[in-house]
Design a protein around this motif. Structure first.
Motif, PDB file in Angstrom:
ATOM      1  N   ILE A 153      29.289  73.570 111.187  1.00  0.00           N
ATOM      2  CA  ILE A 153      28.952  74.470 112.280  1.00  0.00           C
ATOM      3  C   ILE A 153      29.725  75.780 112.105  1.00  0.00           C
ATOM      4  O   ILE A 153      30.925  75.773 111.882  1.00  0.00           O
ATOM      5  N   SER A 154      29.021  76.908 112.217  1.00  0.00           N
ATOM      6  CA  SER A 154      29.656  78.211 112.078  1.00  0.00           C
ATOM      7  C   SER A 154      30.579  78.468 113.264  1.00  0.00           C
ATOM      8  O   SER A 154      30.439  77.858 114.322  1.00  0.00           O
ATOM      9  N   PRO A 155      31.516  79.406 113.118  1.00  0.00           N
ATOM     10  CA  PRO A 155      32.435  79.705 114.222  1.00  0.00           C
ATOM     11  C   PRO A 155      31.705  80.134 115.494  1.00  0.00           C
ATOM     12  O   PRO A 155      32.121  79.791 116.595  1.00  0.00           O
ATOM     13  N   ARG A 156      30.610  80.877 115.360  1.00  0.00           N
ATOM     14  CA  ARG A 156      29.858  81.296 116.545  1.00  0.00           C
ATOM     15  C   ARG A 156      29.239  80.091 117.230  1.00  0.00           C
ATOM     16  O   ARG A 156      29.250  79.981 118.442  1.00  0.00           O
ATOM     17  N   LYS A 157      28.697  79.187 116.445  1.00  0.00           N
ATOM     18  CA  LYS A 157      28.106  77.988 117.030  1.00  0.00           C
ATOM     19  C   LYS A 157      29.187  77.084 117.593  1.00  0.00           C
ATOM     20  O   LYS A 157      28.971  76.401 118.578  1.00  0.00           O
ATOM     21  N   GLN A 158      30.346  77.083 116.959  1.00  0.00           N
ATOM     22  CA  GLN A 158      31.457  76.255 117.431  1.00  0.00           C
ATOM     23  C   GLN A 158      31.862  76.650 118.844  1.00  0.00           C
ATOM     24  O   GLN A 158      32.239  75.803 119.639  1.00  0.00           O
ATOM     25  N   ALA A 159      31.730  77.935 119.175  1.00  0.00           N
ATOM     26  CA  ALA A 159      32.108  78.409 120.502  1.00  0.00           C
ATOM     27  C   ALA A 159      31.261  77.767 121.593  1.00  0.00           C
ATOM     28  O   ALA A 159      31.730  77.557 122.704  1.00  0.00           O
ATOM     29  N   LEU A 160      30.018  77.429 121.282  1.00  0.00           N
ATOM     30  CA  LEU A 160      29.126  76.831 122.274  1.00  0.00           C
ATOM     31  C   LEU A 160      28.973  75.329 122.102  1.00  0.00           C
ATOM     32  O   LEU A 160      28.254  74.697 122.854  1.00  0.00           O
ATOM     33  N   LYS A 161      29.676  74.759 121.137  1.00  0.00           N
ATOM     34  CA  LYS A 161      29.571  73.335 120.881  1.00  0.00           C
ATOM     35  C   LYS A 161      29.857  72.486 122.124  1.00  0.00           C
ATOM     36  O   LYS A 161      29.108  71.557 122.401  1.00  0.00           O
ATOM     37  N   ILE A 215      19.123  78.769 120.226  1.00  0.00           N
ATOM     38  CA  ILE A 215      19.586  78.896 121.612  1.00  0.00           C
ATOM     39  C   ILE A 215      21.046  79.306 121.641  1.00  0.00           C
ATOM     40  O   ILE A 215      21.451  80.203 122.389  1.00  0.00           O
ATOM     41  N   ARG A 216      21.845  78.685 120.813  1.00  0.00           N
ATOM     42  CA  ARG A 216      23.272  79.041 120.749  1.00  0.00           C
ATOM     43  C   ARG A 216      23.458  80.492 120.357  1.00  0.00           C
ATOM     44  O   ARG A 216      24.297  81.198 120.934  1.00  0.00           O
ATOM     45  N   GLN A 217      22.698  80.959 119.362  1.00  0.00           N
ATOM     46  CA  GLN A 217      22.824  82.348 118.917  1.00  0.00           C
ATOM     47  C   GLN A 217      22.471  83.313 120.044  1.00  0.00           C
ATOM     48  O   GLN A 217      23.161  84.315 120.252  1.00  0.00           O
ATOM     49  N   VAL A 218      21.395  83.029 120.754  1.00  0.00           N
ATOM     50  CA  VAL A 218      20.994  83.894 121.868  1.00  0.00           C
ATOM     51  C   VAL A 218      22.083  83.917 122.938  1.00  0.00           C
ATOM     52  O   VAL A 218      22.414  84.973 123.486  1.00  0.00           O
ATOM     53  N   LEU A 219      22.672  82.753 123.225  1.00  0.00           N
ATOM     54  CA  LEU A 219      23.741  82.691 124.222  1.00  0.00           C
ATOM     55  C   LEU A 219      24.969  83.471 123.773  1.00  0.00           C
ATOM     56  O   LEU A 219      25.571  84.197 124.565  1.00  0.00           O
ATOM     57  N   VAL A 220      25.341  83.347 122.514  1.00  0.00           N
ATOM     58  CA  VAL A 220      26.509  84.061 121.999  1.00  0.00           C
ATOM     59  C   VAL A 220      26.287  85.568 122.047  1.00  0.00           C
ATOM     60  O   VAL A 220      27.174  86.329 122.429  1.00  0.00           O
ATOM     61  N   MET A 221      25.077  85.994 121.690  1.00  0.00           N
ATOM     62  CA  MET A 221      24.765  87.429 121.673  1.00  0.00           C
ATOM     63  C   MET A 221      24.443  87.959 123.070  1.00  0.00           C
ATOM     64  O   MET A 221      24.244  89.152 123.246  1.00  0.00           O
ATOM     65  N   LYS A 222      24.387  87.068 124.038  1.00  0.00           N
ATOM     66  CA  LYS A 222      24.068  87.420 125.419  1.00  0.00           C
ATOM     67  C   LYS A 222      22.729  88.145 125.502  1.00  0.00           C
ATOM     68  O   LYS A 222      22.557  89.081 126.280  1.00  0.00           O
TER      69      LYS A 222
END
Length: 80
Positions: free
Chosen positions: A63-71, A23-30
């Motif tokens: 947690i990867s930096p991309r996942k950290q953005a949505l933490k 879910i986080r990846q999908v949100l980051v990639m919009k």
């Protein structure tokens, strides 16, 4: 994709670490649609109401930096 992951969480009563990460990846990639955001809102309400549990994490430090953005978005679901 988010709708499928939310549906799975409702079927099992648990939001897995893997599903949460996807879910986080999908949100980051919009890569989502408005229906996905509605499903995510429903999931949020279910988590807050205790209808769905979050799977325990072994290590939050990895947690990867991309996942950290949505933490912060998912921190509100942590069990008390």
């Amino acid at each position: 994709m988010i709708r499928t992951l939310v549906k799975s969480a409702f079927q099992t009563g648990c939001l897995s670490v893997a599903s949460e990460g996807l879910i986080r990846q999908v949100l980051v990639m919009k890569g989502y649609q408005s229906e996905d955001l509605e499903a995510l809102d429903t999931l949020h309400q279910a988590l807050n109401a205790g209808e769905i549990q979050r799977e325990a994490r072994q290590s939050v430090a990895l947690i990867s930096p991309r996942k950290q953005a949505l933490k912060p978005f998912f921190d509100q679901y942590k069990a008390s």
